[in-house]
Design a protein around this motif. Sequence first.
Motif, PDB file in Angstrom:
ATOM      1  N   HIS A 121       4.367  17.008  11.975  1.00  0.00           N
ATOM      2  CA  HIS A 121       5.527  16.218  11.581  1.00  0.00           C
ATOM      3  C   HIS A 121       5.599  16.204  10.054  1.00  0.00           C
ATOM      4  CE1 HIS A 121       2.459  12.881  11.857  1.00  0.00           C
ATOM      5  NE2 HIS A 121       3.040  12.515  10.728  1.00  0.00           N
ATOM      6  N   LEU A 122       6.823  16.203   9.560  1.00  0.00           N
ATOM      7  CA  LEU A 122       7.078  16.229   8.118  1.00  0.00           C
ATOM      8  C   LEU A 122       7.752  14.917   7.752  1.00  0.00           C
ATOM      9  CD1 LEU A 122       7.454  18.025   5.444  1.00  0.00           C
ATOM     10  CD2 LEU A 122       9.724  18.478   6.350  1.00  0.00           C
ATOM     11  N   ILE A 123       7.245  14.236   6.735  1.00  0.00           N
ATOM     12  CA  ILE A 123       7.842  12.977   6.285  1.00  0.00           C
ATOM     13  C   ILE A 123       8.452  13.197   4.908  1.00  0.00           C
ATOM     14  CG2 ILE A 123       7.398  10.564   5.717  1.00  0.00           C
ATOM     15  CD1 ILE A 123       5.090  10.587   7.655  1.00  0.00           C
ATOM     16  N   SER A 124       9.733  12.898   4.771  1.00  0.00           N
ATOM     17  CA  SER A 124      10.426  13.091   3.496  1.00  0.00           C
ATOM     18  C   SER A 124      10.998  11.770   3.026  1.00  0.00           C
ATOM     19  CB  SER A 124      11.585  14.073   3.660  1.00  0.00           C
ATOM     20  OG  SER A 124      11.162  15.237   4.316  1.00  0.00           O
ATOM     21  N   PHE A 125      10.960  11.551   1.715  1.00  0.00           N
ATOM     22  CA  PHE A 125      11.561  10.345   1.150  1.00  0.00           C
ATOM     23  C   PHE A 125      12.997  10.594   0.704  1.00  0.00           C
ATOM     24  CE2 PHE A 125       7.303   8.682   1.091  1.00  0.00           C
ATOM     25  CZ  PHE A 125       7.435   7.310   1.017  1.00  0.00           C
ATOM     26  N   GLY A 126      13.474  11.827   0.799  1.00  0.00           N
ATOM     27  CA  GLY A 126      14.821  12.127   0.288  1.00  0.00           C
ATOM     28  C   GLY A 126      14.761  12.401  -1.195  1.00  0.00           C
ATOM     29  N   SER A 127      15.802  13.031  -1.717  1.00  0.00           N
ATOM     30  CA  SER A 127      15.748  13.528  -3.095  1.00  0.00           C
ATOM     31  C   SER A 127      15.901  12.421  -4.129  1.00  0.00           C
ATOM     32  CB  SER A 127      16.820  14.587  -3.301  1.00  0.00           C
ATOM     33  OG  SER A 127      18.074  14.050  -2.969  1.00  0.00           O
ATOM     34  N   SER A 128      16.331  11.207  -3.702  1.00  0.00           N
ATOM     35  CA  SER A 128      16.583  10.168  -4.709  1.00  0.00           C
ATOM     36  C   SER A 128      15.340   9.351  -5.041  1.00  0.00           C
ATOM     37  CB  SER A 128      17.698   9.244  -4.223  1.00  0.00           C
ATOM     38  OG  SER A 128      17.319   8.658  -3.009  1.00  0.00           O
ATOM     39  N   ALA A 129      14.290   9.440  -4.233  1.00  0.00           N
ATOM     40  CA  ALA A 129      13.099   8.612  -4.461  1.00  0.00           C
ATOM     41  C   ALA A 129      11.905   9.486  -4.842  1.00  0.00           C
ATOM     42  CB  ALA A 129      12.768   7.807  -3.215  1.00  0.00           C
ATOM     43  N   GLN A 130      11.396   9.300  -6.052  1.00  0.00           N
ATOM     44  CA  GLN A 130      10.182  10.007  -6.429  1.00  0.00           C
ATOM     45  C   GLN A 130       8.980   9.199  -5.930  1.00  0.00           C
ATOM     46  OE1 GLN A 130       8.840  10.302 -10.546  1.00  0.00           O
ATOM     47  NE2 GLN A 130       9.264  12.490 -10.389  1.00  0.00           N
ATOM     48  N   THR A 131       8.014   9.899  -5.371  1.00  0.00           N
ATOM     49  CA  THR A 131       6.883   9.192  -4.779  1.00  0.00           C
ATOM     50  C   THR A 131       5.570   9.754  -5.334  1.00  0.00           C
ATOM     51  OG1 THR A 131       6.748  10.727  -2.928  1.00  0.00           O
ATOM     52  CG2 THR A 131       8.162   8.822  -2.641  1.00  0.00           C
ATOM     53  N   ILE A 132       4.517   8.970  -5.182  1.00  0.00           N
ATOM     54  CA  ILE A 132       3.185   9.391  -5.626  1.00  0.00           C
ATOM     55  C   ILE A 132       2.288   9.466  -4.408  1.00  0.00           C
ATOM     56  CG2 ILE A 132       1.154   8.686  -6.959  1.00  0.00           C
ATOM     57  CD1 ILE A 132       3.056   7.590  -9.064  1.00  0.00           C
ATOM     58  N   SER A 133       1.519  10.561  -4.331  1.00  0.00           N
ATOM     59  CA  SER A 133       0.616  10.775  -3.213  1.00  0.00           C
ATOM     60  C   SER A 133      -0.827  10.627  -3.687  1.00  0.00           C
ATOM     61  CB  SER A 133       0.849  12.181  -2.659  1.00  0.00           C
ATOM     62  OG  SER A 133      -0.031  12.425  -1.588  1.00  0.00           O
ATOM     63  N   ILE A 134      -1.612   9.867  -2.941  1.00  0.00           N
ATOM     64  CA  ILE A 134      -3.028   9.632  -3.271  1.00  0.00           C
ATOM     65  C   ILE A 134      -3.864  10.184  -2.117  1.00  0.00           C
ATOM     66  CG2 ILE A 134      -4.691   7.909  -4.077  1.00  0.00           C
ATOM     67  CD1 ILE A 134      -2.281   5.851  -3.931  1.00  0.00           C
ATOM     68  N   PRO A 135      -4.602  11.294  -2.335  1.00  0.00           N
ATOM     69  CA  PRO A 135      -5.444  11.839  -1.262  1.00  0.00           C
ATOM     70  C   PRO A 135      -6.853  11.224  -1.302  1.00  0.00           C
ATOM     71  CG  PRO A 135      -5.372  13.384  -3.101  1.00  0.00           C
ATOM     72  CD  PRO A 135      -4.618  12.142  -3.539  1.00  0.00           C
ATOM     73  N   TYR A 136      -7.440  11.071  -0.150  1.00  0.00           N
ATOM     74  CA  TYR A 136      -8.812  10.555  -0.032  1.00  0.00           C
ATOM     75  C   TYR A 136      -9.590  11.396   0.974  1.00  0.00           C
ATOM     76  CZ  TYR A 136      -6.923   6.160  -1.945  1.00  0.00           C
ATOM     77  OH  TYR A 136      -6.318   5.214  -2.725  1.00  0.00           O
ATOM     78  N   THR A 137     -10.917  11.427   0.787  1.00  0.00           N
ATOM     79  CA  THR A 137     -11.779  11.940   1.844  1.00  0.00           C
ATOM     80  C   THR A 137     -12.813  10.860   2.165  1.00  0.00           C
ATOM     81  OG1 THR A 137     -13.280  12.938   0.226  1.00  0.00           O
ATOM     82  CG2 THR A 137     -11.608  14.384   1.169  1.00  0.00           C
ATOM     83  N   CYS A 138     -13.377  10.938   3.364  1.00  0.00           N
ATOM     84  CA  CYS A 138     -14.466  10.041   3.745  1.00  0.00           C
ATOM     85  C   CYS A 138     -15.303  10.778   4.782  1.00  0.00           C
ATOM     86  CB  CYS A 138     -13.930   8.718   4.298  1.00  0.00           C
ATOM     87  SG  CYS A 138     -13.051   8.881   5.858  1.00  0.00           S
ATOM     88  N   ASP A 139     -16.356  10.140   5.264  1.00  0.00           N
ATOM     89  CA  ASP A 139     -17.256  10.824   6.204  1.00  0.00           C
ATOM     90  C   ASP A 139     -16.546  11.179   7.517  1.00  0.00           C
ATOM     91  OD1 ASP A 139     -19.154  10.581   4.285  1.00  0.00           O
ATOM     92  OD2 ASP A 139     -20.286   8.981   5.268  1.00  0.00           O
ATOM     93  N   TRP A 140     -15.424  10.502   7.796  1.00  0.00           N
ATOM     94  CA  TRP A 140     -14.691  10.756   9.044  1.00  0.00           C
ATOM     95  C   TRP A 140     -13.686  11.902   8.906  1.00  0.00           C
ATOM     96  CZ3 TRP A 140     -13.153   4.902   9.396  1.00  0.00           C
ATOM     97  CH2 TRP A 140     -14.291   4.148   9.725  1.00  0.00           C
ATOM     98  N   GLY A 141     -13.291  12.227   7.658  1.00  0.00           N
ATOM     99  CA  GLY A 141     -12.271  13.259   7.453  1.00  0.00           C
ATOM    100  C   GLY A 141     -11.366  12.911   6.282  1.00  0.00           C
ATOM    101  N   ARG A 142     -10.112  13.332   6.371  1.00  0.00           N
ATOM    102  CA  ARG A 142      -9.189  13.161   5.253  1.00  0.00           C
ATOM    103  C   ARG A 142      -8.025  12.222   5.594  1.00  0.00           C
ATOM    104  NH1 ARG A 142      -6.834  18.543   3.752  1.00  0.00           N
ATOM    105  NH2 ARG A 142      -6.676  18.653   6.016  1.00  0.00           N
ATOM    106  N   LEU A 143      -7.505  11.603   4.545  1.00  0.00           N
ATOM    107  CA  LEU A 143      -6.311  10.767   4.687  1.00  0.00           C
ATOM    108  C   LEU A 143      -5.539  10.797   3.380  1.00  0.00           C
ATOM    109  CD1 LEU A 143      -7.094   7.100   3.937  1.00  0.00           C
ATOM    110  CD2 LEU A 143      -9.020   8.577   4.564  1.00  0.00           C
ATOM    111  N   SER A 144      -4.324  10.289   3.388  1.00  0.00           N
ATOM    112  CA  SER A 144      -3.584  10.150   2.133  1.00  0.00           C
ATOM    113  C   SER A 144      -2.641   8.967   2.232  1.00  0.00           C
ATOM    114  CB  SER A 144      -2.817  11.425   1.797  1.00  0.00           C
ATOM    115  OG  SER A 144      -1.814  11.653   2.744  1.00  0.00           O
TER     116      SER A 144
END
Lengths: 153, 153
Positions: A121-144
């Motif tokens: 699945h792809l999640i888009s905020f649309g072209s009018s909203a600039q967003t910031i992505s914060i990636p994380y890892t942990c012992d279970w795997g990845r998230l953001s």
Amino acid sequence: MKPEYINPFIASTLEVFSTMLHCELRRGELSLNDHFQPEHDVSGIIGLTGRASGTVVVSLENAVACHAANAMLGEMPDSVNADVIDAAGELTNMIAGKAKADLEQLDMCLAIPTVITGKNHLISFGSSAQTISIPYTCDWGRLSVEVGIVEKG
Amino acid sequence: MKPEYINPFIASTLEVFSTMLHCELRRGELSLNDHFQPEHDVSGIIGLTGRASGTVVVSLENAVACHAANAMLGEMPDSVNADVIDAAGELTNMIAGKAKADLEQLDMCLAIPTVITGKNHLISFGSSAQTISIPYTCDWGRLSVEVGIVEKG
């Protein structure tokens, strides 16, 4: 989006995972996005409004979502079931809720979380909203965690 | 969720499609859900907060999303591209915005819309929020609007 709005979300994600799930996160490099492709499988989405409008997306790999449900409910699910979906929604709610407390000048309230599941699945905020992505890892795997906040004109 | 909260969303969806897109919708049977499987391909999601918390999901078949973008932008997209995603977000924003004007006693504000694309994505509100689903058909195909509103205790 003002850079100072992102710090409360960085802090709240670390704190919720550490105190609620006893899981320590390692943070990766922040990135600016106007289009967001989560590589993950379970995404919680919650809107915030007040003196600004915002939306927060917490995207988890299946394994992270299942381990989080186990930590919250004391039972390891064998697939992404209703308990995992509820846990992902609650996690999103807690992360956004703690961050909004630190953004008190924006006087925000939380909407109802929704949880998206399904590969690719792809999640888009649309072209009018600039967003910031914060990636994380942990012992279970990845998230953001993806945050978009727009101040009212 | 109070049944009287659903009528503004029924009316706003019909009105936005009719006036903005010159497309007349036919409404199907309402259903109560606590778990929502959109059969559609493009879903706009927007949170609302105020005296109540809510979330609105507008799910469109690909063909409906492309025709809507064509009606708004004057060019028929050949796939679900950034224009279609923007159009779906704007449509969700307009439907929720018109409905909130009719729910003035709830004094709600809109969060930032996000748009989910991808076959077989599943959108869940979690077990704590009961939601109502409104299905529609039109000459372009099928769509549905899903609404959850929880009054503050």
